[in-house]
Design a protein around this motif. Structure first.
Motif, PDB file in Angstrom:
ATOM      1  N   SER A 239     -21.179  38.159  21.554  1.00 43.04           N
ATOM      2  CA  SER A 239     -21.592  39.412  20.907  1.00 43.04           C
ATOM      3  C   SER A 239     -21.808  39.240  19.406  1.00 43.04           C
ATOM      4  N   LEU A 240     -21.269  38.142  18.841  1.00 41.34           N
ATOM      5  CA  LEU A 240     -21.445  37.865  17.414  1.00 41.34           C
ATOM      6  C   LEU A 240     -22.713  37.059  17.132  1.00 41.34           C
ATOM      7  N   MET A 241     -23.350  36.562  18.197  1.00 47.64           N
ATOM      8  CA  MET A 241     -24.535  35.708  18.055  1.00 47.64           C
ATOM      9  C   MET A 241     -25.812  36.531  17.901  1.00 47.64           C
ATOM     10  N   PRO A 242     -26.792  35.996  17.186  1.00 41.28           N
ATOM     11  CA  PRO A 242     -28.127  36.615  17.207  1.00 41.28           C
ATOM     12  C   PRO A 242     -28.698  36.576  18.625  1.00 41.28           C
TER      13      PRO A 242
ATOM     14  N   SER B  72     -10.889  31.248  32.991  1.00 37.90           N
ATOM     15  CA  SER B  72     -10.010  32.345  33.383  1.00 37.90           C
ATOM     16  C   SER B  72     -10.582  33.671  32.889  1.00 37.90           C
ATOM     17  N   GLU B  73      -9.952  34.758  33.327  1.00 34.36           N
ATOM     18  CA  GLU B  73     -10.402  36.082  32.888  1.00 34.36           C
ATOM     19  C   GLU B  73     -10.256  36.231  31.372  1.00 34.36           C
ATOM     20  N   VAL B  74      -9.162  35.678  30.837  1.00 28.39           N
ATOM     21  CA  VAL B  74      -8.949  35.707  29.383  1.00 28.39           C
ATOM     22  C   VAL B  74     -10.089  34.983  28.670  1.00 28.39           C
ATOM     23  N   GLU B  75     -10.439  33.801  29.165  1.00 25.60           N
ATOM     24  CA  GLU B  75     -11.492  33.004  28.529  1.00 25.60           C
ATOM     25  C   GLU B  75     -12.843  33.692  28.626  1.00 25.60           C
ATOM     26  N   ARG B  76     -13.129  34.301  29.787  1.00 24.98           N
ATOM     27  CA  ARG B  76     -14.417  34.998  29.934  1.00 24.98           C
ATOM     28  C   ARG B  76     -14.516  36.177  28.965  1.00 24.98           C
ATOM     29  N   ALA B  77     -13.378  36.872  28.769  1.00 25.73           N
ATOM     30  CA  ALA B  77     -13.366  37.966  27.789  1.00 25.73           C
ATOM     31  C   ALA B  77     -13.648  37.420  26.394  1.00 25.73           C
ATOM     32  N   GLY B  78     -13.090  36.236  26.089  1.00 23.97           N
ATOM     33  CA  GLY B  78     -13.340  35.588  24.804  1.00 23.97           C
ATOM     34  C   GLY B  78     -14.792  35.161  24.653  1.00 23.97           C
ATOM     35  N   PHE B  79     -15.387  34.633  25.741  1.00 20.31           N
ATOM     36  CA  PHE B  79     -16.799  34.248  25.693  1.00 20.31           C
ATOM     37  C   PHE B  79     -17.651  35.450  25.279  1.00 20.31           C
ATOM     38  N   ARG B  80     -17.375  36.601  25.903  1.00 19.39           N
ATOM     39  CA  ARG B  80     -18.174  37.803  25.627  1.00 19.39           C
ATOM     40  C   ARG B  80     -18.071  38.206  24.156  1.00 19.39           C
ATOM     41  N   LYS B  81     -16.859  38.103  23.616  1.00 18.62           N
ATOM     42  CA  LYS B  81     -16.674  38.488  22.211  1.00 18.62           C
ATOM     43  C   LYS B  81     -17.448  37.551  21.287  1.00 18.62           C
ATOM     44  N   ILE B  82     -17.405  36.262  21.571  1.00 22.22           N
ATOM     45  CA  ILE B  82     -18.131  35.302  20.734  1.00 22.22           C
ATOM     46  C   ILE B  82     -19.643  35.495  20.874  1.00 22.22           C
TER      47      ILE B  82
ATOM     48  N   ASP C  16     -18.910  28.345  12.176  1.00 20.58           N
ATOM     49  CA  ASP C  16     -18.776  29.641  11.498  1.00 20.58           C
ATOM     50  C   ASP C  16     -18.563  30.770  12.495  1.00 20.58           C
ATOM     51  N   LEU C  17     -19.188  30.649  13.647  1.00 20.79           N
ATOM     52  CA  LEU C  17     -19.068  31.676  14.683  1.00 20.79           C
ATOM     53  C   LEU C  17     -17.624  31.718  15.221  1.00 20.79           C
ATOM     54  N   ILE C  18     -17.060  30.544  15.487  1.00 24.34           N
ATOM     55  CA  ILE C  18     -15.687  30.488  16.000  1.00 24.34           C
ATOM     56  C   ILE C  18     -14.708  30.978  14.941  1.00 24.34           C
ATOM     57  N   PHE C  19     -14.955  30.608  13.677  1.00 25.56           N
ATOM     58  CA  PHE C  19     -14.089  31.052  12.586  1.00 25.56           C
ATOM     59  C   PHE C  19     -14.097  32.585  12.497  1.00 25.56           C
ATOM     60  N   LYS C  20     -15.289  33.182  12.578  1.00 25.88           N
ATOM     61  CA  LYS C  20     -15.420  34.635  12.496  1.00 25.88           C
ATOM     62  C   LYS C  20     -14.709  35.305  13.680  1.00 25.88           C
ATOM     63  N   PHE C  21     -14.845  34.713  14.868  1.00 20.25           N
ATOM     64  CA  PHE C  21     -14.168  35.250  16.056  1.00 20.25           C
ATOM     65  C   PHE C  21     -12.653  35.255  15.864  1.00 20.25           C
ATOM     66  N   LEU C  22     -12.092  34.142  15.364  1.00 24.54           N
ATOM     67  CA  LEU C  22     -10.651  34.048  15.177  1.00 24.54           C
ATOM     68  C   LEU C  22     -10.160  35.065  14.155  1.00 24.54           C
ATOM     69  N   VAL C  23     -10.905  35.245  13.081  1.00 20.91           N
ATOM     70  CA  VAL C  23     -10.515  36.241  12.070  1.00 20.91           C
ATOM     71  C   VAL C  23     -10.473  37.631  12.690  1.00 20.91           C
ATOM     72  N   LYS C  24     -11.475  37.961  13.514  1.00 16.97           N
ATOM     73  CA  LYS C  24     -11.511  39.272  14.161  1.00 16.97           C
ATOM     74  C   LYS C  24     -10.340  39.456  15.118  1.00 16.97           C
ATOM     75  N   GLU C  25      -9.830  38.348  15.674  1.00 20.78           N
ATOM     76  CA  GLU C  25      -8.682  38.421  16.574  1.00 20.78           C
ATOM     77  C   GLU C  25      -7.357  38.369  15.823  1.00 20.78           C
ATOM     78  N   GLY C  26      -7.424  38.350  14.486  1.00 26.00           N
ATOM     79  CA  GLY C  26      -6.191  38.311  13.705  1.00 26.00           C
ATOM     80  C   GLY C  26      -5.613  36.926  13.542  1.00 26.00           C
ATOM     81  N   VAL C  27      -6.377  35.885  13.887  1.00 23.85           N
ATOM     82  CA  VAL C  27      -5.935  34.500  13.730  1.00 23.85           C
ATOM     83  C   VAL C  27      -6.731  33.892  12.585  1.00 23.85           C
ATOM     84  N   VAL C  28      -6.115  33.787  11.420  1.00 23.44           N
ATOM     85  CA  VAL C  28      -6.839  33.305  10.239  1.00 23.44           C
ATOM     86  C   VAL C  28      -6.532  31.829  10.012  1.00 23.44           C
ATOM     87  N   MET C  29      -7.570  31.020  10.040  1.00 24.08           N
ATOM     88  CA  MET C  29      -7.454  29.590   9.794  1.00 24.08           C
ATOM     89  C   MET C  29      -7.919  29.293   8.371  1.00 24.08           C
ATOM     90  N   PRO C  30      -7.496  28.150   7.808  1.00 18.91           N
ATOM     91  CA  PRO C  30      -8.007  27.768   6.490  1.00 18.91           C
ATOM     92  C   PRO C  30      -9.536  27.737   6.510  1.00 18.91           C
TER      93      PRO C  30
END
Length: 296
Positions: A17-20, A5-15, A67-81
């Motif tokens: 962008s965090l990659m080398p 979906s458009e939401v998911e594609r926006a999420g792909f781009r954000k993740i 680690d990449l997914i964890f960092k993405f979630l933190v940036k989105e305000g979703v903090v996991m253990p």
């Protein structure tokens, strides 16, 4: 299965962008079977998005590591253990993208009606705003900013300081951890420093529940907006308890009508005070009537 979906594609781009750069190019080769030649990360990103069948396939790629997914979630305000396994982070990311909050993420990239990005000095909202939307975006911005001061996350600390508060700001901190303790702090400098100590010195991590039962907001006719939010508190791999926090926000006409914090009521309850209550996604105990009293 349907395309992302458009939401998911926006999420792909954000993740991505965090990659080398090397990992993005390598992932493009994997996804396209090297049938598409790309010259830069922008082309590689578009190729990955175009040839990815669905969100789960993307998140389970080896290059999209834990680690990449964890960092993405933190940036989105979703903090996991911090000790969450990759499959748990994948599940939470899929939930994020399928929620209304995920739709807000797309709306934000289209027209940015509310600025809560990490490089924004304050939260700004256009005329005719919805208090609940402001509340959700404010909480995402505030806790991302506060959590970035926790060195255990390995993030670059963002621009925390008294500039986000009114000069006469007030913090009321009620702690129920074994014994009850109430402290009050007056003034932007003291309020800012006490909150900073929670994450920088005490290494606490605040995970707000931004679902409908975890956040409420209302606006008074006099310009005060109240935002109430519940969430969990963590240190390293341990969940220490839950918190409920009420913010009083007022625009600052001298600073482009940015919202600044007038007061904060923060209540922290440790595991001992919860008596075995489920704390995964705590709900607010405050109702609208109680919040209205604070507006009067």
């Amino acid at each position: 299965m349907s395309k992302p979906s458009e939401v998911e594609r926006a999420g792909f781009r954000k993740i991505l962008s965090l990659m080398p750069k090397s990992d993005v190019l390598s992932l493009s080769d994997t996804v396209t079977n090297k049938l598409i030649v790309v010259e830069n990360t922008k082309e590689a990103t578009e190729a990955i998005i175009t040839f990815t069948k669905n969100a789960e396939e993307f998140l389970r790629r080896k290059k999209v590591n834990r680690d990449l997914i964890f960092k993405f979630l933190v940036k989105e305000g979703v903090v996991m253990p911090p000790n969450s396994e990759k499959h748990q982070l994948v599940k939470r990311t899929l939930e994020l993208w399928s929620s209304a909050k995920g739709q807000d993420m797309v709306d934000e990239t289209r027209q940015k009606p509310i600025e809560t990005a990490s490089d924004s000095r304050d939260v700004k909202v256009e005329v005719g705003f919805d208090p609940l939307v402001l509340g959700q975006q404010f909480c995402q911005w505030f806790f991302q900013l506060l959590n970035s001061q926790n060195s255990l996350l390995g993030q670059q600390p963002q621009d925390w300081g008294p500039q986000h508060f009114w000069p006469d700001a007030k913090l009321r901190l009620l702690s129920l951890t074994g014994s009850e303790q109430m402290d009050e702090f007056l003034g932007a400098e003291l309020v800012s420093l006490r909150l900073l100590a929670l994450t920088r010195e005490e290494h606490l991590l605040f995970s707000p529940n931004l679902e409908p039962h975890g956040v409420r907001a209302l606006a008074s006719p006099h310009g005060l907006v109240l935002v109430a939010v519940a969430g969990t508190i963590h240190r390293d791999a341990a969940c220490l308890g839950i918190f409920e926090q009420i913010f009083g926000l007022i625009r600052s006409p001298l600073e482009n009508n940015s919202w600044k914090i007038k007061f904060i009521n923060l209540k922290i309850r440790g595991q001992d005070a919860l008596g075995g209550t489920e704390v995964t996604a705590p709900a607010l105990s405050y109702n609208s009537s109680e919040l209205e009293l604070l507006c009067s």
